[in-house]
Design a protein around this motif. Structure first.
Motif, PDB file in Angstrom:
ATOM      1  N   TRP A  56       0.846  -1.199   0.000  1.00  0.00           N
ATOM      2  CA  TRP A  56       0.000   0.000   0.000  1.00  0.00           C
ATOM      3  C   TRP A  56       0.878   1.244   0.000  1.00  0.00           C
ATOM      4  N   ARG A  57       0.521   2.217  -0.853  1.00  0.00           N
ATOM      5  CA  ARG A  57       1.368   3.400  -0.990  1.00  0.00           C
ATOM      6  C   ARG A  57       0.979   4.508  -0.020  1.00  0.00           C
ATOM      7  N   GLY A  58      -0.099   4.332   0.688  1.00  0.00           N
ATOM      8  CA  GLY A  58      -0.561   5.397   1.589  1.00  0.00           C
ATOM      9  C   GLY A  58      -1.496   6.330   0.856  1.00  0.00           C
TER      10      GLY A  58
ATOM     11  N   VAL B 230     -11.441   3.491   5.264  1.00  0.00           N
ATOM     12  CA  VAL B 230     -10.765   2.840   4.141  1.00  0.00           C
ATOM     13  C   VAL B 230     -10.102   3.947   3.332  1.00  0.00           C
ATOM     14  N   HIS B 231      -8.842   3.709   2.957  1.00  0.00           N
ATOM     15  CA  HIS B 231      -8.055   4.760   2.323  1.00  0.00           C
ATOM     16  C   HIS B 231      -7.857   4.515   0.836  1.00  0.00           C
ATOM     17  N   GLU B 232      -7.410   5.546   0.169  1.00  0.00           N
ATOM     18  CA  GLU B 232      -7.061   5.454  -1.250  1.00  0.00           C
ATOM     19  C   GLU B 232      -6.131   4.278  -1.480  1.00  0.00           C
TER      20      GLU B 232
ATOM     21  N   HIS C 221     -10.613 -11.281  -8.779  1.00  0.00           N
ATOM     22  CA  HIS C 221      -9.499 -10.818  -7.943  1.00  0.00           C
ATOM     23  C   HIS C 221      -8.629  -9.827  -8.699  1.00  0.00           C
ATOM     24  N   LYS C 222      -8.372 -10.170  -9.957  1.00  0.00           N
ATOM     25  CA  LYS C 222      -7.507  -9.301 -10.755  1.00  0.00           C
ATOM     26  C   LYS C 222      -8.159  -7.925 -10.910  1.00  0.00           C
ATOM     27  N   MET C 223      -9.449  -7.912 -11.187  1.00  0.00           N
ATOM     28  CA  MET C 223     -10.129  -6.630 -11.376  1.00  0.00           C
ATOM     29  C   MET C 223     -10.114  -5.797 -10.100  1.00  0.00           C
ATOM     30  N   LEU C 224     -10.316  -6.435  -8.982  1.00  0.00           N
ATOM     31  CA  LEU C 224     -10.313  -5.689  -7.723  1.00  0.00           C
ATOM     32  C   LEU C 224      -8.923  -5.102  -7.469  1.00  0.00           C
ATOM     33  N   LEU C 225      -7.878  -5.897  -7.719  1.00  0.00           N
ATOM     34  CA  LEU C 225      -6.530  -5.406  -7.475  1.00  0.00           C
ATOM     35  C   LEU C 225      -6.181  -4.270  -8.434  1.00  0.00           C
ATOM     36  N   GLU C 226      -6.691  -4.350  -9.676  1.00  0.00           N
ATOM     37  CA  GLU C 226      -6.461  -3.250 -10.619  1.00  0.00           C
ATOM     38  C   GLU C 226      -7.077  -1.963 -10.107  1.00  0.00           C
ATOM     39  N   GLN C 227      -8.271  -2.069  -9.577  1.00  0.00           N
ATOM     40  CA  GLN C 227      -8.915  -0.869  -9.042  1.00  0.00           C
ATOM     41  C   GLN C 227      -8.130  -0.308  -7.863  1.00  0.00           C
ATOM     42  N   ARG C 228      -7.576  -1.214  -7.080  1.00  0.00           N
ATOM     43  CA  ARG C 228      -6.749  -0.779  -5.959  1.00  0.00           C
ATOM     44  C   ARG C 228      -5.538  -0.014  -6.494  1.00  0.00           C
TER      45      ARG C 228
ATOM     46  N   SER D 248      -6.548  -8.305   0.842  1.00  0.00           N
ATOM     47  CA  SER D 248      -6.693  -7.109   1.666  1.00  0.00           C
ATOM     48  C   SER D 248      -5.359  -6.548   2.139  1.00  0.00           C
ATOM     49  N   ASP D 249      -5.402  -5.257   2.476  1.00  0.00           N
ATOM     50  CA  ASP D 249      -4.279  -4.660   3.191  1.00  0.00           C
ATOM     51  C   ASP D 249      -4.491  -4.807   4.688  1.00  0.00           C
ATOM     52  N   ARG D 250      -5.733  -4.596   5.097  1.00  0.00           N
ATOM     53  CA  ARG D 250      -6.070  -4.822   6.505  1.00  0.00           C
ATOM     54  C   ARG D 250      -7.363  -5.640   6.553  1.00  0.00           C
ATOM     55  N   VAL D 251      -7.553  -6.341   7.663  1.00  0.00           N
ATOM     56  CA  VAL D 251      -8.767  -7.136   7.814  1.00  0.00           C
ATOM     57  C   VAL D 251      -9.476  -6.734   9.104  1.00  0.00           C
ATOM     58  N   ALA D 252     -10.739  -6.369   8.985  1.00  0.00           N
ATOM     59  CA  ALA D 252     -11.560  -6.076  10.163  1.00  0.00           C
ATOM     60  C   ALA D 252     -12.455  -7.282  10.400  1.00  0.00           C
TER      61      ALA D 252
END
Ligand SMILES: Nc1ncnc2c1ncn2[C@@H]1O[C@H](COP(=O)(O)OP(=O)(O)O)[C@@H](O)[C@H]1O
Ligand SMILES: [Mg+2]
Lengths: 512, 313
Positions: free
Chosen positions: A252-254, A282-284, A443-450, A470-474
């Motif tokens: 994650w780039r922040g 949830v962040h950019e 999965h690929k599409m979601l990661l592309e959007q990320r 995920s980057d974080r899990v709640a």
């Protein structure tokens, strides 16, 4: 324990549903004292085969032998009297009734008067013996899903079933509960029961089974001993090609908080509190996974954010703008995408064409709409572009959506939801019921959007999926967040405890 | 003072009599709905019961044979509903409405010659020895015809059957979750047929009570919407035979009060009183058709839904 004759033998079973050959000449056999896994992707025909064995479905063709004797299963009653019991994927329980009433349902004993004392004693004895804790006087709706499953198993044991079928039993359990279930099943197998265990999860199969029969597209691929196979080989048999388990993503780039939920409270459809003060951000460029056993507020959370369910208190902010209790259109217009749980019910309109479905979010404004009219040319171009970009397999943009397979429905839905360049995506069980190929694509599409910088709230029951995307899990439990942990290096054990209701001290909350 | 007391007692005793046909029909509909089948044909089954009961009594001169005929006719119409809605999976609302229209029309046609014919035999008051002599309670409870006594027994019996026995457990399971009942070896179709048939028989019995005991004779449309009131009472009673008794007598009371109050010559326009049960019925039905309300008051979860084994749930 193992006798020469298999306890279950199904020979050349064929079952056709309108438009699908669910079981195509299937041979299957299982022995007493073994745990036999039935492995296959969604739609492979596992449930159908076992529904036939439990007398619920009639095969179009084929023979069934139980303990070496050929039998005719005309109804579940016949199967039960032969000692076959099935715990269905969707539990078969009468919700307003008590545990004891459910356990005795359909029995000839008691003859007339319901003598609860005696029944409860017998239930208690079974619970004790197999470690299946449950209160016989409780009503089903008061029980957790894990407890309901125990009721289902007790129900079968109460009928002296010696052939036990469990259809995807771990889908609704925390990892710890799953382990308890495995222990129970092993004990029953050791006593000489035949256990047939349906699943599509490879780790489970390796952990619990003695033998494995793999189904693909209604056919048996192979039956193998667990000790003589590997996850890779099983996956290849199940999917029909090489599968890669790893998802690669950049760290994650922040970025700024896109979605902020503060002390949100909302009610369920039944009017009971479903969200009890949920807060998170949830962040950019971040995927926040939401884990939890089904029915702990996941659906209500997604609906509250997308404006489909009113918040009774608390706030929702999108990029610091308050969107609490705005209507869905207002919220969607601010570049919010929603992949709902129920694709055909909420995400798409089954009887409309692909293109009508694709323009649902934008038909009223240029370039697709011109005043009160639709611009057919623009729509046509737009839809063709999306259908080819997202590789939706369909006869054409004008064919009706209800004819699409699960994977293509999801591609179409994602095509619509991604084409509006979302800042925030709320995705609920986006890969549920999809085959491996379609799952990979989603999965690929979601990661592309990320990568594009969207903030994604990913709600799923599949812990592996959550941890790899995920980057974080709640973790949600009974409408509260038990804790939020970084996905990298997260302990399944710890998440499992939170799923069962243990709160976590949270120092690890990642601040923006 | 004495007069008012007697008036009240008369109204209460009348409430029980007027409530009895409602009670029979309501109990019947509770059975059907508990099994998951909504039968809006109650009005049709009642009026056909009233007609056939009276018609056969006129032929034979014996009210018991009339009663038997009414029960069979009600049950048969119930079976028509069962075939349409369970086997042929027709929409239950449409099928039930059709039966009501059919029953109303047919009874009017077949009953033309019976209008004004005196009843050769009726169910008369049987005063119970000793108990019937009690003050207040005697005239209220123990000075009725035999069918009222039957209904006194039937309601608690239905309650006991439903909640304390194995057949009752199976009945409730079939209406709550037919798929579960089926998977546990309970015959969903068989039980639904049985209880829709039983419901029809009880509606027929309720109809016959009107033409053979309450107001002996035949008049076109003599059930006067009691079937609809019974359907509302099922909801009012939240599918419990015990509460059905309370509801039926409450409505019977309104009806009995109308007669008596009109007799005393008050200023309240009679059509206003006549209206009350129907207004109440409409209100109950409107409220209860809301999904959330229905769930909260404990409607059988599968009420109105056809079941087929290999159909996707
Ligand atoms: N009751 C049914 N009616 C119509 N089609 C069905 C029914 N049950 C299953 N199918 C179809 O049969 C195929 C196999 O389904 P199923 O046995 O449920 O697969 P699995 O349990 O392996 O996921 C699927 O294509 C499914 O759509
Ligand atoms: Mg399945």
């Amino acid at each position: 324990m193992t006798s020469a004759v298999p306890s279950v033998q199904m020979l050349v079973i064929t079952k056709r549903f309108p438009g699908v050959l669910a079981n195509d000449h299937i041979d299957f056999s299982a022995n007493a004292g073994e745990i036999h896994a039935l492995l296959g992707e969604n739609g492979a025909g596992k449930s159908t085969l076992m529904n036939i064995l439990s007398g619920l479905y009639h095969p179009d063709q084929g023979d069934i032998h139980i303990h070496g004797r050929r039998v005719a299963l005309r109804s579940p009653r016949d199967a039960i009297s032969l000692g076959i019991g099935m715990v269905h994927q969707h539990f078969m329980l009468v919700e307003p009734h008590t545990v004891a009433e459910n356990v005795t349902l359909g029995l000839d004993e008691p003859r007339f008067l319901l003598n609860s004392g005696q029944i409860e004693q017998k239930i208690a004895a079974l619970s004790e013996k197999y470690g299946l804790k449950v209160d016989p006087e409780a009503r089903i709706w008061q029980l957790s899903v894990g407890e309901q499953q125990r009721v289902e198993i007790i129900k079968m044991l109460y009928r002296n079933a010696d052939i036990l079928i469990l259809d995807e039993p771990t889908a609704v359990l925390t990892p710890q509960e799953a382990r308890e279930l495995f222990a129970t099943l092993k004990r029953m197998a050791a006593e000489g029961h035949t256990i047939i265990f349906i699943t599509h999860k490879l780790d489970e199969v390796m952990a619990i089974s003695d033998r494995i029969t793999v189904l693909r597209k209604g056919r048996v691929v192979s039956t193998v001993f667990t000790s003589a196979t590997s996850k890779q080989e099983l996956a290849r048999m199940m999917v029909g090609r090489e599968v890669f388990f790893q998802v690669t993503k950049s760290p994650w780039r922040g970025g700024q908080a896109v979605l902020r939920v503060e002390a949100a409270r909302a009610l369920s459809d039944k009017g009971l509190p479903a969200l009890k003060g949920v807060s998170f951000a949830v962040h950019e460029g971040e995927i926040l996974g939401v884990a939890g056993v089904a029915g702990n507020g996941q659906r209500e959370l997604a609906e509250a954010i997308t404006g489909l369910r009113p918040l009774t208190s608390g706030e929702v902010y999108l990029c610091d703008r308050r969107i609490t209790n705005q209507n869905p259109r207002q919220i969607l217009d601010q570049k919010v995408s929603h992949i709902p749980e129920d694709r055909l019910g909420m995400g798409l309109i089954p009887n409309l064409s692909l293109s009508d479905n694709l323009i649902l979010k934008g038909y009223f404004a240029p370039p697709l709409g011109r005043g009160p009219f639709l611009d057919q040319k623009a729509i046509d171009a737009h839809c063709r572009e999306l259908i080819s970009r997202f590789e939706v397999m369909a006869p054409g943009p004008d064919s009706s959506v209800k004819l699409l397979s699960g994977g293509n429905l999801q591609r179409l839905l994602l095509a619509r939801e991604i084409s509006c360049c979302p800042r925030l995506m709320v995705a609920v069980h986006p890969t549920r019921g999809l085959d491996v190929g379609a799952t990979e694509a989603v999965h690929k599409m979601l990661l592309e959007q990320r990568e594009e910088g969207a903030a994604i709230l990913l709600i799923s029951e599949d812990l592996d999926e959550l941890l790899s995307l995920s980057d974080r899990v709640a973790v949600l439990y009974e409408g509260e967040i038990m804790g939020i942990v970084p996905a990298q290096g997260a302990q399944v054990e710890e998440i499992g405890l939170m799923m069962a209701g243990t709160k976590r001290a949270r120092p690890a909350e990642v601040a923006a | 003072m004495q007069d008012t007391l007697i008036l009240i007692l008369l109204i209460l005793a009348g409430a029980i009599r007027a409530g009895t046909p409602l009670l029979f029909a309501t109990l019947g509909e509770i059975f059907a709905e508990r099994a998951g089948v909504l039968n809006l044909g109650v009005e049709g089954m009642m009026i056909m019961g009233a007609l056939s009961g009276f018609m056969v009594t006129v032929r034979t001169g014996n009210a018991w044979t009339g009663l038997l005929a009414a029960i069979l006719v009600g049950g048969s119409i119930g079976l028509i509903h069962a075939v349409l809605s369970i086997t042929l999976r027709a929409n239950q609302v449409v099928s039930g409405l059709a039966l009501t229209i059919f029953g109303t029309g047919l009874s009017s046609f077949l009953g033309q010659k019976l209008v004004g014919v005196p009843a050769p035999d009726t169910f008369r008051v049987v005063r119970i020895p000793v108990l019937g002599e009690l003050p207040v309670l005697g005239p209220l409870v123990f000075q009725h015809d035999i069918l009222v006594y039957l209904s006194f027994l039937l309601a608690p019996l239905a309650w006991f059957l439903m909640f304390k026995t194995r057949p009752g457990l199976h009945l409730r399971a079939v209406g709550e979750s037919p798929a579960t009942a089926d998977a546990m070896g309970v015959s969903v179709v068989g039980l639904r047929y049985l209880y829709v048939f039983l419901g029809g028989m009880l509606a027929g019995l309720g109809g016959a009570y009107i033409s053979l005991a309450l107001t002996p004779g035949w008049a076109d449309g003599m059930t006067a919407g009691r079937g609809w009131i019974a359907i509302a009472l099922v909801i009012f009673a939240t599918w419990s035979p015990a509460r059905a008794m309370v509801g039926a007598y409450l409505f019977g009371g309104v009806e009995a009060a109308q007669f008596r109050i009109q007799g005393t010559g008050t200023q309240v326009p009679s059509f206003f009183l006549n209206m009350t049960p129907y207004i109440f019925t409409i209100i109950v039905l409107v409220i209860a058709t809301q999904e959330t309300v229905r769930r909260r008051i404990g409607a059988p979860a599968a009420l109105g839904l056809p079941y087929e084994r290999e159909e996707r749930g």
